[in-house]
Design an enzyme around this catalytic site. Structure first.
Site, PDB file in Angstrom:
ATOM      1  CB  SER A 150      -1.021  -0.068   1.316  1.00  0.00           C
ATOM      2  OG  SER A 150      -1.814   0.751   0.954  1.00  0.00           O
ATOM      3  CG  ASP A 226      -7.462  -3.269  -1.681  1.00  0.00           C
ATOM      4  OD1 ASP A 226      -8.018  -2.301  -0.873  1.00  0.00           O
ATOM      5  OD2 ASP A 226      -6.183  -3.514  -1.763  1.00  0.00           O
ATOM      6  CG  HIS A 259      -5.459  -2.785   1.579  1.00  0.00           C
ATOM      7  ND1 HIS A 259      -5.020  -2.467   0.434  1.00  0.00           N
ATOM      8  CD2 HIS A 259      -4.918  -1.757   2.473  1.00  0.00           C
ATOM      9  CE1 HIS A 259      -4.156  -1.578   0.458  1.00  0.00           C
ATOM     10  NE2 HIS A 259      -4.107  -1.029   1.782  1.00  0.00           N
TER      11      HIS A 259
HETATM   12  N1  LIG Z   1      -7.714   0.037   8.551  1.00  0.00           N
HETATM   13  C1  LIG Z   1      -7.542   1.668   8.098  1.00  0.00           C
HETATM   14  C2  LIG Z   1      -7.175   1.641   6.646  1.00  0.00           C
HETATM   15  C3  LIG Z   1      -5.388   1.382   6.769  1.00  0.00           C
HETATM   16  C4  LIG Z   1      -5.203   0.180   6.346  1.00  0.00           C
HETATM   17  O1  LIG Z   1      -5.676  -0.635   5.663  1.00  0.00           O
HETATM   18  N2  LIG Z   1      -3.878  -0.005   6.480  1.00  0.00           N
HETATM   19  C5  LIG Z   1      -3.072  -1.055   5.828  1.00  0.00           C
HETATM   20  C6  LIG Z   1      -2.096  -0.565   5.270  1.00  0.00           C
HETATM   21  S1  LIG Z   1      -2.515   0.665   4.292  1.00  0.00           S
HETATM   22  C7  LIG Z   1      -2.598  -2.049   7.150  1.00  0.00           C
HETATM   23  O2  LIG Z   1      -1.712  -2.705   6.828  1.00  0.00           O
HETATM   24  N3  LIG Z   1      -3.319  -1.845   8.285  1.00  0.00           N
HETATM   25  C8  LIG Z   1      -2.712  -2.526   9.440  1.00  0.00           C
HETATM   26  C9  LIG Z   1      -2.946  -4.135   9.544  1.00  0.00           C
HETATM   27  O3  LIG Z   1      -3.863  -4.584   8.783  1.00  0.00           O
HETATM   28  O4  LIG Z   1      -2.111  -4.627  10.371  1.00  0.00           O
HETATM   29  C10 LIG Z   1      -8.613   2.427   8.237  1.00  0.00           C
HETATM   30  O5  LIG Z   1      -9.586   2.414   7.321  1.00  0.00           O
HETATM   31  O6  LIG Z   1      -9.007   2.877   9.438  1.00  0.00           O
END
Ligand SMILES: N[C@@H](CCC(=O)N[C@@H](CS)C(=O)NCC(=O)O)C(=O)O
Length: 281
Positions: A150, A226, A259
């Protein structure tokens, strides 16, 4: 440059460590993780850099990325930095949003106040941390590669395009490929680099390719389920730019995947094999 060991655990015959150091680049303490696979004494090993996405620290991929088995088999060191400076004096998003400031450094050196002092993640991941890791782990600096997810996919692709001789392979999971054109990127690049979009091009994969950057080829996986695919990721823009520039791109659209780290961990082994193939010898 000294590092402090936060933790070490034996895994797949190697050592998964977490370390802390005082970063000159960010002016803060920074935490990162390194997996060193089993190896013979005195051996120097190739290193894969993994750049994480929004909201992440080193811990997300370290705990959920499922990279250690493949790294142990392939003899790869795996390094996961944090995604931003952190600390009580580090400014963040005015509204505490997840997509700017803490956990959202976007792998740029900020030029705008109040971020310019600490938000120097480009220098951190391309200069300071590689030197620190080379000094403290059995790294063969001639055999490095980079991958990310990402926001970190954006980081990996831009780092590779701007340093094609240093990083022999580059791949990404669900990368942001054209930050100048999507909400996450426009917010971050405006905040860190200011409104002049010319200064953004060095931090935009599609723009770098349009401006003539070359690379030996990319492996990119995206999940068809995603939620960010259509508005933020737009892999079709990378496909068009690579086709036009003659850069080989293996773009795989994986049905049913979202995602999350359930997606990343599923294809992590494929990516590490892609990297190992290009890090041989
Ligand atoms: N979950 C977040 C979006 C951010 C997101 O999905 N982050 C991804 C990277 S862009 C991630 O790896 N989050 C941490 C995880 O899944 O451990 C939201 O919408 O508040």
């Amino acid at each position: 440059m000294t590092i402090q060991t936060v933790s070490t655990n034996t895994s797949y015959g190697g050592v998964q460590g977490v370390y802390r150091h005082a970063s000159q680049a960010t002016g803060t303490d920074m935490v990162f993780s390194v997996y060193v696979p089993p190896h013979s004494a005195g051996a120097k090993l190739p290193v894969v850099w993994y750049l994480s996405g929004l909201t992440c620290t080193h811990a997300n991929v370290t705990e959920k990325g499922e990279f250690r088995k493949a790294c142990a088999e392939l003899g790869l060191i795996f390094v996961a930095p944090d995604t931003s400076p952190r600390g009580p004096d580090v400014p963040g998003d005015a509204n505490n949003a997840y997509d700017f400031g803490l956990g959202a450094g976007f792998y740029v050196d900020a030029t705008q106040e109040p971020f310019a002092r600490n938000y120097r993640m480009w220098s951190y991941v391309t200069d300071e941390l590689p030197k620190l890791v080379a000094e403290n782990f059995p790294v063969d600096a001639k055999r490095q590669s980079v991958m990310g997810h990402s926001m970190g996919g954006h980081g990996a692709l831009t780092v590779a395009l701007r340093n094609p001789h240093r990083y022999r392979a580059a791949s990404a999971f669900a990368p942001i490929v054209a930050p100048s054109l999507v909400p996450w990127g426009i917010k971050a690049l405006t905040g860190y680099l200011g409104p002049n979009k010319e200064t953004w091009r060095n931090h935009d994969t599609v723009a770098l390719i349009e401006d003539g950057a070359k690379y030996s080829g990319f492996l990119v996986d995206v999940g068809e389920a995603d939620n960010f695919l259509k508005e933020q990721l737009k892999p079709e823009l990378l496909q068009a730019a690579c086709t036009k520039a003659g850069i080989p791109l293996t773009l795989r659209r994986q049905a049913g995947y979202d995602h999350s780290y359930y997606f990343i961990s599923t294809f992590m082994g494929d990516h590490l094999h892609w990297h190992a193939e290009r890090l041989k010898g």
